[in-house]
Design an enzyme around this catalytic site. Sequence first.
Site, PDB file in Angstrom:
ATOM      1  N   GLY A 207       0.833  -1.208   0.000  1.00 22.10           N
ATOM      2  CA  GLY A 207       0.000   0.000   0.000  1.00 22.10           C
ATOM      3  C   GLY A 207       0.858   1.245   0.000  1.00 22.10           C
ATOM      4  N   ASN A 208       0.246   2.381   0.286  1.00 12.96           N
ATOM      5  CA  ASN A 208       1.019   3.613   0.396  1.00 12.96           C
ATOM      6  C   ASN A 208       0.385   4.508   1.449  1.00 12.96           C
ATOM      7  OD1 ASN A 208      -0.919   5.490  -0.947  1.00 12.96           O
ATOM      8  ND2 ASN A 208      -0.562   4.081  -2.665  1.00 12.96           N
ATOM      9  N   TYR A 209       1.021   5.638   1.730  1.00  7.80           N
ATOM     10  CA  TYR A 209       0.607   6.476   2.864  1.00  7.80           C
ATOM     11  C   TYR A 209      -0.541   7.444   2.550  1.00  7.80           C
ATOM     12  CZ  TYR A 209       4.826   4.910   5.265  1.00  7.80           C
ATOM     13  OH  TYR A 209       5.775   4.161   5.869  1.00  7.80           O
ATOM     14  N   ALA A 274      -4.027   7.655  -5.018  1.00 10.69           N
ATOM     15  CA  ALA A 274      -2.642   7.203  -5.178  1.00 10.69           C
ATOM     16  C   ALA A 274      -2.710   5.717  -5.507  1.00 10.69           C
ATOM     17  CB  ALA A 274      -1.865   7.448  -3.902  1.00 10.69           C
TER      18      ALA A 274
END
Length: 396
Positions: A207-209, A274
């Site tokens: 995943g990402n932030y 994102a």
Amino acid sequence: MILRGKNIVLGVTGGIAAYKIPMLVRLLRKEGANVKCVITEETKRFVSPLVLDTLSGNRVESKLVENDQWIDHVHLGKWADAFVIAPLTANTMSKMVSGHCDNMLMATYMSCEAPVWVAPAMDLDMFKHPSTDENLRWLESNGINIIGPEAGELASGLVGKGRMTEPQDIFDALCEYFDIKGPLKGKKVLVTAGPTYEKIDPVRYIGNYSSGKMGFAIAEEALNKGAQVTLITGPTKLSCSSAIERIDVESAEQMLNACLESFKEADIAIKAAAVADYRPKVLADQKIKKSGDLTLELEKTTDILKTLGAQKKPFQTLVGFALETNNELEYAQKKLEKKNLDFIVLNSLKDEGAGFGVDTNKITIVDRNNKIDKFELKPKPEVAKIIIDKIIELKP
Ligand code: CTP
């Protein structure tokens, strides 16, 4: 759907016009409202609670105490975005003025902070009576919206003023109130937000932030400007207005499918999500046990924005984001071209206060005419306003 997600409490008192209220319930539900009915004991003589229950999809309430059990008598009032009492009898009207709280409908009225509409209905002499006149003036001066009554044939056989305004007109009055007018009225706006999660095995993901804050702020701003908004979001902790159609997804593939469906109808699409660029090539069915070093083979996800850009019709506006760390303008311009965008919103990770997780953003907008606008660091709702205003400027 003007009433999408709006909570409407319908108070139905015991007048003959109550038989028309199922039609009002249907109109409200068809326009996207959540409807709960509260009635008095007398109402049950004029309209079946079962009908109201079935059409509203919610249990009809009438009692302050049931089977010796305490009922939360204020929950309906607190839930409501609007409270409509139709028909309103002379009896309940006088209770509203005096604060005579002897049933669930009155408890709902007295605890309700939402705007209230009433549609009085009674015989012509009752309507002409000085006490009715005084009560109506009291209601009006206390901010209650009064609809009707109309003149015509009455249940008594007499003809005069006292008929309840028709359900369609009561419905229209509510729609008029909730209809947000703005430059994007009549436009369908698709917004994506948040990260995507790409599964490695049943317990792990890539995943990402991204927090989703930028996309959510854009969706709210589009709604404020009168648009009909669909928000497709990856996993976030955020909530949005109930008037926004929210579609929760997890992976890039799910987001792609949801976007392809919504884009067909959309006038404007803003891709603030994102999206993961890569996902594991193989999804393990079982949790991967640890042994030595592990190499994950990744494959590219579909570029959603590029896919939409390839399908874009002349009436559609497509906006993308670019998060860069170097050669920002050059990369952003390339993405604008490659993905067939109307403009691109550039964030640089070099800028403090911009990017993932924070409440602010510092953006540069590059449009299809190669016009470049740089903005100062601002709270995300203000950045959202800039983005929506730019869309309006490009396609009024
Ligand atoms: N995007 C997308 N689908 C993907 C990847 C990105 O729709 N699979 C969209 C994002 O929502 C964003 C834009 O593409 O609006 C730019 O994302 P970014 O990660 O900055 O750029 P990429 O095109 O992925 O290029 P790179 O990672 O090489 O910079």
